[in-house]
Every structure is written in C-alpha cells, then in structure tokens.
Design a protein around this motif. Structure first.
Motif, mmCIF file in Angstrom:
data_model
loop_
_atom_site.group_PDB
_atom_site.id
_atom_site.type_symbol
_atom_site.label_atom_id
_atom_site.label_comp_id
_atom_site.label_asym_id
_atom_site.label_seq_id
_atom_site.Cartn_x
_atom_site.Cartn_y
_atom_site.Cartn_z
ATOM 1 N N TRP A 16 4.025 -0.261 -5.138
ATOM 2 C CA TRP A 16 3.546 -1.008 -3.728
ATOM 3 C C TRP A 16 3.063 0.326 -3.499
ATOM 4 C CZ3 TRP A 16 -0.204 -4.285 -5.017
ATOM 5 C CH2 TRP A 16 -0.178 -5.172 -5.737
ATOM 6 N N PHE A 17 1.933 1.010 -3.466
ATOM 7 C CA PHE A 17 1.563 2.363 -1.796
ATOM 8 C C PHE A 17 0.372 1.568 -2.219
ATOM 9 C CE2 PHE A 17 4.531 5.643 -3.987
ATOM 10 C CZ PHE A 17 4.762 4.877 -5.384
ATOM 11 N N ARG A 18 0.167 2.416 -0.589
ATOM 12 C CA ARG A 18 -0.929 2.277 -0.098
ATOM 13 C C ARG A 18 -1.380 3.067 0.397
ATOM 14 N NH1 ARG A 18 1.567 -1.234 4.975
ATOM 15 N NH2 ARG A 18 1.945 0.403 6.435
ATOM 16 N N GLN A 19 -3.183 3.677 0.319
ATOM 17 C CA GLN A 19 -3.754 4.506 1.200
ATOM 18 C C GLN A 19 -4.787 4.548 2.210
ATOM 19 O OE1 GLN A 19 -5.587 6.681 -2.127
ATOM 20 N NE2 GLN A 19 -4.896 8.978 -0.429
ATOM 21 N N ILE A 20 -4.908 4.873 3.259
ATOM 22 C CA ILE A 20 -6.226 4.690 3.960
ATOM 23 C C ILE A 20 -6.644 5.676 4.445
ATOM 24 C CG2 ILE A 20 -6.874 5.028 6.872
ATOM 25 C CD1 ILE A 20 -4.279 3.745 7.270
ATOM 26 N N PRO A 21 -8.582 5.703 3.892
ATOM 27 C CA PRO A 21 -9.709 6.374 3.599
ATOM 28 C C PRO A 21 -8.320 8.008 4.223
ATOM 29 C CG PRO A 21 -10.208 4.616 3.402
ATOM 30 C CD PRO A 21 -9.070 3.844 4.177
ATOM 31 N N GLY A 22 -8.900 9.260 3.504
ATOM 32 C CA GLY A 22 -8.659 10.392 4.424
ATOM 33 C C GLY A 22 -6.965 11.019 4.822
ATOM 34 N N LYS A 23 -6.955 9.442 4.555
ATOM 35 C CA LYS A 23 -5.398 9.559 4.824
ATOM 36 C C LYS A 23 -4.302 9.819 3.760
ATOM 37 C CE LYS A 23 -4.707 8.328 9.152
ATOM 38 N NZ LYS A 23 -3.931 7.620 10.121
ATOM 39 N N GLU A 24 -2.897 10.351 3.344
ATOM 40 C CA GLU A 24 -2.362 10.828 1.683
ATOM 41 C C GLU A 24 -2.650 9.145 1.610
ATOM 42 O OE1 GLU A 24 -0.932 15.257 2.068
ATOM 43 O OE2 GLU A 24 0.852 13.327 2.004
ATOM 44 N N ARG A 25 -1.889 9.130 0.801
ATOM 45 C CA ARG A 25 -1.530 7.292 -0.353
ATOM 46 C C ARG A 25 0.883 7.373 0.124
ATOM 47 N NH1 ARG A 25 -1.688 8.428 -6.099
ATOM 48 N NH2 ARG A 25 0.079 10.124 -5.779
ATOM 49 N N GLU A 26 0.510 6.193 0.747
ATOM 50 C CA GLU A 26 1.897 6.124 0.554
ATOM 51 C C GLU A 26 2.734 5.056 0.924
ATOM 52 O OE1 GLU A 26 2.765 5.103 5.656
ATOM 53 O OE2 GLU A 26 1.280 2.860 4.943
#
Length: 122
Positions: free
Chosen positions: A36-46
């Motif tokens: 599972w990864f997550r991403q906030i708009p404007g930021k890198e996927r983590e």
C-alpha cells in the motif's frame, strides 16, 4: 496481467478506523508481494505497508507502525489495510500495488490500482 481495485476509502473523524480492501484479478495473485502506498496531491507518493506473497512477512512505514495492519487472503485474491487511530495527516489517496519482490519502492511495483481516497477530519 493483474488488475487491482481498491475500496473502503471515505471520510472519518480523527481517532476513527477504516479498512481498505484491494481486490486482484487476472493473474496469479499469490505470486506477488503486495504494497500500500499513499499520495497527497502535490506531494510525492509514499510507502505505507507491505506484505510478502505468503503473508508471513510484513513491513510498515514508521508513521503508521502500531496503527495500521496489512493482511492478505490468497484464496480470495484480496489484501486488506486496517487503519486505526487515524490522524488528519493520514488523509491521502491510497493505492495498492503488486510486485515480484519484498520492496518498499514504488519503482519496483509491477501493477497498480487506481486508488481510494481517505479523508480524516480533525
């Protein structure tokens, strides 16, 4: 070719819980480690969490350790992410991904879902 579809996202208050599900089809699910990864708009996927093909190995980002639990059911071609004690900073689009090895790097993933939005209100 493996298709991945996430579900279970939504709006929850801080301190609450959500369970994300990722359903796989079209391939041999049990051959792949699942992330599972997550991403906030404007930021890198983590990276968030990882489980080996057998389910015996797991790994978590420090930011979610102790609050999130990843699991899989190879008979149902499903991987779950149980998220407890949610915080506003957990707000993001969550993606599941399949890869051939036990890796936390997005570049090592072979297949990706389209994501599900999790919003945690304060």
């Amino acid at each position: 070719q493996v298709q991945l579809v996430e579900s279970g996202g939504g709006l929850v208050q801080a301190g609450g819980s959500l369970r994300l599900s990722c359903a796989a089809s079209g391939g041999t699910f049990s051959r792949y480690a699942m992330d599972w990864f997550r991403q906030i708009p404007g930021k890198e996927r983590e990276f968030v969490a990882l489980i080996s093909w057998s389910g015996r190995g797991t790994a978590y980002a420090d930011s979610v350790k102790g609050r999130f639990t990843i699991s899989r059911d190879n008979a149902k071609n499903t991987v779950l992410l149980q998220m407890n004690s949610l915080k506003p900073e957990d707000t993001a689009v969550y993606y599941c991904a399949a890869g051939p090895g036990f890796s936390t790097r997005g570049g090592d993933m072979t297949y990706w879902g389209k994501g599900t939005l999790v919003t945690v209100s304060s």
